[in-house]
Design an enzyme around this catalytic site. Structure first.
Site, PDB file in Angstrom:
ATOM      1  N   ASP A 179       0.520  -1.020   0.215  1.00 19.90           N
ATOM      2  CA  ASP A 179      -0.267  -0.023   0.197  1.00 19.90           C
ATOM      3  C   ASP A 179       0.984   1.123  -0.050  1.00 19.90           C
ATOM      4  O   ASP A 179       2.227   1.144   0.674  1.00 19.90           O
ATOM      5  CB  ASP A 179      -0.692  -0.134   1.401  1.00 19.90           C
ATOM      6  CG  ASP A 179      -1.848   1.289   1.412  1.00 19.90           C
ATOM      7  OD1 ASP A 179      -2.115   1.967   0.169  1.00 19.90           O
ATOM      8  OD2 ASP A 179      -2.154   1.339   2.283  1.00 19.90           O
ATOM      9  N   ASP A 216      -3.485   2.661  -5.066  1.00 19.04           N
ATOM     10  CA  ASP A 216      -2.496   2.672  -4.873  1.00 19.04           C
ATOM     11  C   ASP A 216      -2.247   1.039  -3.722  1.00 19.04           C
ATOM     12  O   ASP A 216      -1.624   1.614  -2.729  1.00 19.04           O
ATOM     13  CB  ASP A 216      -2.745   3.938  -3.548  1.00 19.04           C
ATOM     14  CG  ASP A 216      -4.213   4.325  -2.502  1.00 19.04           C
ATOM     15  OD1 ASP A 216      -4.219   2.911  -2.519  1.00 19.04           O
ATOM     16  OD2 ASP A 216      -3.718   4.607  -1.633  1.00 19.04           O
ATOM     17  N   GLU A 217      -2.696   0.538  -4.136  1.00 23.03           N
ATOM     18  CA  GLU A 217      -3.017  -0.762  -3.522  1.00 23.03           C
ATOM     19  C   GLU A 217      -2.999  -2.165  -4.077  1.00 23.03           C
ATOM     20  O   GLU A 217      -3.725  -2.060  -4.953  1.00 23.03           O
ATOM     21  CB  GLU A 217      -3.616  -0.848  -1.690  1.00 23.03           C
ATOM     22  CG  GLU A 217      -4.510  -0.983  -2.045  1.00 23.03           C
ATOM     23  CD  GLU A 217      -5.803  -1.027  -0.498  1.00 23.03           C
ATOM     24  OE1 GLU A 217      -4.909  -1.781   0.676  1.00 23.03           O
ATOM     25  OE2 GLU A 217      -6.804  -0.295  -0.382  1.00 23.03           O
TER      26      GLU A 217
END
Length: 429
Positions: free
Chosen positions: A9, A104-105
């Protein structure tokens, strides 16, 4: 062999992207604002330390911003999407199986990595992403996706783990102590309402949730929470999804930079939103059978007349053609539009999505088939030009030129990685 998942993340992703190209923001309080510079959608650690909550309106922070030097940036989604693609490309090299969970992960399957120190492997991931892209990431490792998510939370919040935490390295007693120290609301999939209901039952921390009776949880909360409990016990119930399923609905809507009253400007906005949604539709190789268009005034201004309306327009033939979809959307808009109102927002939603491959072509009407094929080539050209030259380089005439209704972005940074005229410039002195 037990499964192992790593959840990678990016830390404060939007803010971190801004800092990559503007090092002067390092160590300073920074927020990234939503569309129209409305509210905070990302906060640096320095801003979080000031007690600023996610979603706080920017106008409420003016005094605090002046006192503490908070710097605001408008959302730059083009930049963030490109940086995300770069990160995900790097992470794909660390596992043969990757699930991109959000911008974002992502999850990586690290099952079978025998004789590999997974904590050291996580540090290698962090170092490479930092060196190649400049973004900080944290890595959580667990035998289930839920435990990997929880481990990532620990990696972020507890500095002693230096950004990487492998849940499996703890002894049973240490695991129990850790889970007891974490609020139940931090568990993946346990939202605020469910957490409040669990707390009323005395289940206030993650350990209490893990030790609860799964049958009772299933009866009172449903199968999803029971599955979460089993994952906390180390029973893998959620597989890695290497290919995201096609969306069943595609929506594009925005608040206007300033109130809109004229139908002509609403037509431009709806056409632009439809074209954007149609591009996403073609990207997943789908067609839509209906278009829902809606408008509304500012519901938070009680002194102004309020109005909101929407209409679903069915299509005779499902399509991904932006021109046909825009025609249907404008037809619906003209039916719901009422003069005299200050419209704050409009949007479109593409419905009844189906695979383009499953739709049979016009076999018995050659002129229509030829026209459809020409339109298909036109849409392909539209997509290719915008992919190469940047979003909006080629667009429908109905989207307008001046677009006074466009989203306000007073603090937007350049699109450093996707526009030739906005590339970062370095000078030696």
């Amino acid at each position: 062999m037990p499964q192992n998942f790593a959840l990678v993340d990016c830390n404060n992703f939007y803010v971190s992207c801004e800092r990559v190209f503007d090092p002067s923001l390092e160590g300073r309080p920074v927020v990234v604002l939503s569309n129209n510079d409305g509210c905070c959608v990302a906060r640096s650690n320095e801003v979080k330390a000031l007690g600023v909550k996610m979603g706080t309106p920017w106008f409420q922070l003016r005094e605090l911003a002046e006192r503490h030097g908070i710097i605001a940036r408008s959302s730059n989604y083009t930049l963030y999407a490109d940086m995300s693609n770069r990160v995900m490309g790097i992470l794909a090299g660390f596992s043969p199986c990757q699930e991109i969970y959000s911008i974002d992960e992502c999850f990586l399957d690290v099952t079978g990595f025998v004789n590999v120190d997974l904590t050291g492997y996580g540090q290698t991931i962090r170092a490479r992403v930092s060196r190649w892209v400049g973004l900080p990431v944290c890595v959580g490792i667990g035998t289930t996706k839920t435990l990997a998510k929880l481990a990532n939370h620990v990696a972020k919040k507890r500095p002693q783990y230096d950004g990487v935490f492998d849940y499996g390295t703890l002894a049973d007693s240490e695991q129990a102590a850790l889970l007891e120290s974490i609020d139940v609301g931090e568990v993946w999939g346990v939202g605020g309402r469910i957490a409040a209901r669990l707390q009323r039952r005395g289940i206030t921390n993650v350990l209490a949730l893990r030790e609860a009776d799964p049958k009772i949880l299933r009866r009172e909360f449903g199968v999803t929470l029971e599955r979460t409990l089993r994952e906390l016990r180390g029973e893998s119930c959620l597989d890695l999804e290497e290919v995201n399923p096609p969306k069943q609905q595609i929506m594009c809507s925005r608040s206007f930079g300033q109130p809109v009253m004229r139908l002509a400007e609403l037509r431009e906005a709806v056409t632009a939103y439809t074209a954007r949604a149609a591009g996403k539709l073609r990207a997943q190789n789908s067609v839509a059978g209906a278009v829902h268009v809606f408008v509304n005034t500012n519901l938070f201004k009680p002194n102004e007349p309020r109005y909101q309306a929407g209409l679903a327009v069915p299509l005779l033939v499902p399509t991904s053609d932006a021109l046909e979809l825009a025609k249907a959307a404008i037809g619906g808009l003209e039916q719901i539009y009422r003069p005299g109102y200050r419209y704050q927002k409009a949007g479109v939603m593409l419905l009844e999505l189906d695979s383009a491959r499953s739709r049979q072509s016009q076999l018995f009407d050659e002129p229509e088939a030829d026209a459809a094929e020409r339109r298909k080539r036109l849409m392909k050209t539209l997509d290719e030009v915008n992919r190469r030259m940047g979003k909006g380089a080629l667009r429908l005439a109905g989207e307008g030129l001046q677009q006074r209704w466009k989203v306000r972005s007073d603090y937007k940074s350049p699109c450093y990685t996707t526009r030739w005229d906005e590339l970062p410039v370095v000078s030696a002195r």
